[in-house]
Design an enzyme around this catalytic site. Structure first.
Site, PDB file in Angstrom:
ATOM      1  CB  VAL A   1      -0.973  -0.008   1.201  1.00 41.58           C
ATOM      2  CG1 VAL A   1      -0.240  -0.031   2.535  1.00 41.58           C
ATOM      3  CG2 VAL A   1      -1.932   1.178   1.137  1.00 41.58           C
ATOM      4  CB  ALA A   2       3.860   2.275   1.940  1.00 39.53           C
TER       5      ALA A   2
ATOM      6  CE  LYS B   1      13.700 -10.347  -1.279  1.00 37.32           C
ATOM      7  NZ  LYS B   1      13.942 -10.299   0.186  1.00 37.32           N
TER       8      LYS B   1
ATOM      9  CB  ALA C   1      -3.340  -6.511   5.778  1.00 40.82           C
TER      10      ALA C   1
ATOM     11  N   GLY D   1      -7.215  -7.944   8.906  1.00 40.02           N
ATOM     12  CA  GLY D   1      -8.150  -7.198   9.736  1.00 40.02           C
ATOM     13  C   GLY D   1      -8.783  -6.006   9.052  1.00 40.02           C
TER      14      GLY D   1
ATOM     15  CD  GLU E   1      -8.438  -5.349  13.532  1.00 38.75           C
ATOM     16  OE1 GLU E   1      -7.274  -4.980  13.759  1.00 38.75           O
ATOM     17  OE2 GLU E   1      -8.809  -5.757  12.432  1.00 38.75           O
TER      18      GLU E   1
ATOM     19  CG  HIS F   1      -1.149 -11.031  15.562  1.00 39.74           C
ATOM     20  ND1 HIS F   1      -2.143 -11.807  16.115  1.00 39.74           N
ATOM     21  CD2 HIS F   1      -1.781 -10.024  14.908  1.00 39.74           C
ATOM     22  CE1 HIS F   1      -3.330 -11.292  15.802  1.00 39.74           C
ATOM     23  NE2 HIS F   1      -3.129 -10.204  15.078  1.00 39.74           N
TER      24      HIS F   1
ATOM     25  NE  ARG G   1      -2.580  -6.567  16.553  1.00 39.15           N
ATOM     26  CZ  ARG G   1      -2.432  -6.363  15.246  1.00 39.15           C
ATOM     27  NH1 ARG G   1      -1.232  -6.082  14.762  1.00 39.15           N
ATOM     28  NH2 ARG G   1      -3.466  -6.434  14.435  1.00 39.15           N
TER      29      ARG G   1
ATOM     30  CG  HIS H   1       1.808  -9.304  13.115  1.00 42.37           C
ATOM     31  ND1 HIS H   1       1.344  -9.938  11.977  1.00 42.37           N
ATOM     32  CD2 HIS H   1       1.015  -8.202  13.284  1.00 42.37           C
ATOM     33  CE1 HIS H   1       0.313  -9.273  11.488  1.00 42.37           C
ATOM     34  NE2 HIS H   1       0.104  -8.202  12.239  1.00 42.37           N
TER      35      HIS H   1
ATOM     36  CD  GLU I   1       6.368  -4.694   8.961  1.00 44.54           C
ATOM     37  OE1 GLU I   1       6.742  -5.417   9.902  1.00 44.54           O
ATOM     38  OE2 GLU I   1       5.653  -5.113   8.023  1.00 44.54           O
TER      39      GLU I   1
ATOM     40  NE  ARG J   1       1.152  -2.836  13.088  1.00 40.79           N
ATOM     41  CZ  ARG J   1       0.052  -3.532  12.764  1.00 40.79           C
ATOM     42  NH1 ARG J   1      -1.098  -2.904  12.621  1.00 40.79           N
ATOM     43  NH2 ARG J   1       0.104  -4.835  12.606  1.00 40.79           N
TER      44      ARG J   1
ATOM     45  CB  SER K   1       0.324  -1.431   9.665  1.00 41.94           C
ATOM     46  OG  SER K   1      -0.663  -2.399   9.393  1.00 41.94           O
TER      47      SER K   1
END
Length: 621
Positions: free
Chosen positions: A40-41, A61, A72, A74, A141, A261, A310, A371, A395, A406, A411
């Site tokens: 996403v970034a 990569k 991902a 959640g 969450e 996690h 977490r 995680h 990340e 986090r 994220s």
């Protein structure tokens, strides 16, 4: 030794002169921006840079859609629901970060987040909606006091975001180089970023080692979960971006804060590699954690019970497992019924059943696993690192948002928001164009620049130091060392053992490369660490390994492992996801501050401590 100290401002980044051992580039292309990574970034940064008229190249990569984002489950957190506000999201994030969040970075995240999510929807992402409504369905969450998690496909949010961004990149006609491992940063004569060297795996338009010349490089390479034996991260998450940045002279921070996690499918004590994640959203919908006797144990330990942050849940699981002498506990969602499992969590249901576990009829065995890296390459609010022209997001970056732990589903939002900010910075006045004779950070390429462009060649200066490569099978040794010594539970003894074992691995690699190793005594007040490895049970091969993807990945893993261990040794407290058994309490007076770590030209680490919990600027005004 690693020198330590307290610093308030950045000095100009000095390249280390260290590079991976690799052939000279055999091909090159030019661009305005090279983005390394396709989550996403990375894809958000690339799309925004291209939209601003910048010639943009994406290097990834694996395949374009193979980044960490697609794993991902959640969702993405933002104050989108009625009654929710950025201030409430800010408060939850600061609590989860255990006193080390950069509040300005968090405020940027939560205030710009809702609009960024709507722009993502405009790019083509489709989130689940409430029954009979066009409103985005929101769930909870761990660590969130409100329903603010947008999800897609039930538990396939990352896959949907990745699909939308990949389609947008292809529709925009961006130049992409797939199956390419980034090697080192290129810099010009003034020490500014001038591109990257990379190795393309397999045949295609480009093959072997080459270079992309660009005055701006955006690292979006994801995490380093593969430094541990069991992780939720894909196999490509080998810390390549952090290792590249260290060799280029950039600062890294907060690497000791690795989030484990709490609910990863337990596949046995010998399980290694990527493990199936049981999303926090399952607990958000009401699943209970139970011990070996079937008793709920989070009630009374935290006001949010199973939805505590977490780090708290992971520690509670480990404590109860140790008390009962077992290796895992259970997540019980049998009360959901088959219909809810099939519609809300189809991916998790399928993963469990593929391993012989049916969540509809039995509790799921779970245990913590590596995680997410809360730290990384240090950046400011515009994504700038301490190396001019080098940016980082996602990340791989340490923006200050996550602090010591986090908050769930922050994220994806962080990657989205800070990628847009990087693109806005790059879209400002154009930087000077990079010259083709740029060379890996602060030193000449081993081959004269005429190999790339005879018309602009300059005489090479003194040869640069090449890191001794690790044999590919050393990767497993590094992972086992880190799991045993720097996993969920840490102590001075376990960390010292890990550091010694990593050091032995480095000495063996150095000896195989024909250079004398470098050993330095440990020091309680200054952390100077020799270059990159240590001891463990790894084959002793007198022959230096040939340059190649597996050797480069193992070498990168060793580099980030030693930084993580050094920081964990230095932080003599328990905070967030850093748990020291010998220092079980949080100590704000001594340790409510960050470490700023750099790699020196002699391959030692230098560790500076910030004066407060706030980061100094990365760029001198």
């Amino acid at each position: 030794m690693t020198a330590t100290g307290t610093g308030t401002g950045p000095g100009p980044a000095a390249g280390t002169g260290i590079r991976l051992t690799a052939p000279a580039p055999g091909w090159s292309i030019a661009a305005d921006v090279v983005v390394v990574g396709s989550g996403v970034a990375g894809l958000t940064a690339a799309l925004r840079c291209a939209a601003a008229g910048r010639r943009t190249v994406v290097v990834t990569k694996a395949r374009l859609d193979d980044g960490s984002t697609r794993w991902a489950q959640g969702g993405i957190a933002a104050a989108l629901g009625d009654g929710d506000t950025p201030e409430q999201h800010l408060a939850d994030t600061l609590v989860a970060g255990a006193g080390l969040c950069d509040e300005a970075a968090v405020r940027t995240l939560v205030t710009e987040g809702p609009d960024a999510v709507h722009r993502l929807i405009g790019t083509g992402a489709r989130f689940d909606t409430a029954p009979g409504s066009d409103e985005i369905a929101l769930t909870r969450e761990g660590g969130h006091h409100r329903r603010r998690i947008a999800h897609a496909g039930g538990d396939a949010t990352g896959a949907e975001i990745s699909r939308a961004l990949v389609e947008a990149v292809r529709a925009a006609g961006l130049r992409t180089i797939e199956n390419a491992l980034v090697l080192d940063l290129l810099t010009d004569a003034d020490g500014r970023t001038a591109g990257v060297t990379l190795h393309v795996m397999g045949e295609g338009q480009h093959d072997g080692v080459g270079a992309v010349h660009a005055p701006a490089v955006v690292l979006a390479t994801g995490g380093m979960g593969q430094v541990f034996s069991a992780t939720t991260n894909p196999a490509v998450s080998t810390g390549d971006g952090v290792a590249l940045a260290l060799r280029a002279g950039a600062e890294v921070s907060d690497l000791e804060f690795v989030q484990f996690h709490p609910t990863v499918l337990y596949l046995g004590p010998e399980a290694e590699g990527q493990q199936p994640l049981i999303s926090e959203a399952v607990r958000g919908e009401g699943a209970h954690l139970v011990d070996a006797d079937g008793t709920r144990f989070m009630v009374g330990q935290h006001e949010l019970a199973e939805l505590a942050p977490r780090d708290i849940v992971a520690k509670a699981i480990m404590r109860r497992a140790h008390e009962q002498g077992v290796e895992h506990l259970y997540l019980d969602g049998r009360h959901f019924g088959a219909q809810m499992w099939q519609t809300r969590f189809p991916t998790i249901l399928a993963a469990c059943r593929s391993h012989g576990i049916d969540p509809v009829t039995e509790p799921i065995p779970v245990a913590p696993a590596a995680h997410y890296a809360s730290g990384g390459v240090r950046t400011d609010l515009r994504g700038r690192t301490t190396v001019p022209g080098l940016y980082a997001c996602g990340e791989v970056a340490c923006t200050g948002v996550h602090g010591a732990n986090r908050l769930a589903s922050n994220s994806l939002l962080e990657g989205l928001v800070f990628a847009e900010r990087i693109a806005a910075d790059i879209a400002g006045p154009p930087a000077p164009e990079a010259t083709p004779n740029s060379t890996p950070a602060d030193g000449p390429d081993p081959t004269p620049a005429s190999a790339l462009d005879p018309a602009r060649a300059t005489a090479p200066s003194a040869p640069r130091a090449a890191l001794p490569l690790l044999a590919s099978d050393t990767r497993t040794a590094v992972q086992r060392i880190m799991t045993a010594g720097a996993g969920v539970l840490r102590s001075a003894e376990s960390l010292a053992r890990a550091a010694a074992e990593l050091d032995r691995l480095h000495r063996e690699a150095t000896a195989a490369a024909g250079r004398p190793g470098r050993a330095e005594p440990a020091d309680a007040t200054a952390t100077a660490i020799t270059a990159a490895t240590g001891t463990a049970t790894a084959p002793t091969d007198p022959k230096a390994p040939e340059p190649g993807v597996e050797a480069w990945e193992a070498t990168n893993l060793l580099c980030v492992a030693r930084v993580l261990v050094a920081a964990a040794q230095r932080r003599e407290e328990t905070r967030g996801c850093h748990w020291r058994e010998d220092h079980p309490d949080r100590d704000d007076a001594s340790w409510r501050r960050h470490f700023r770590i750099t790699l020196d030209a002699d391959r030692a680490l230098t560790l500076h401590t910030t004066a407060t919990a706030d980061f100094p600027p990365t760029v001198t005004p």
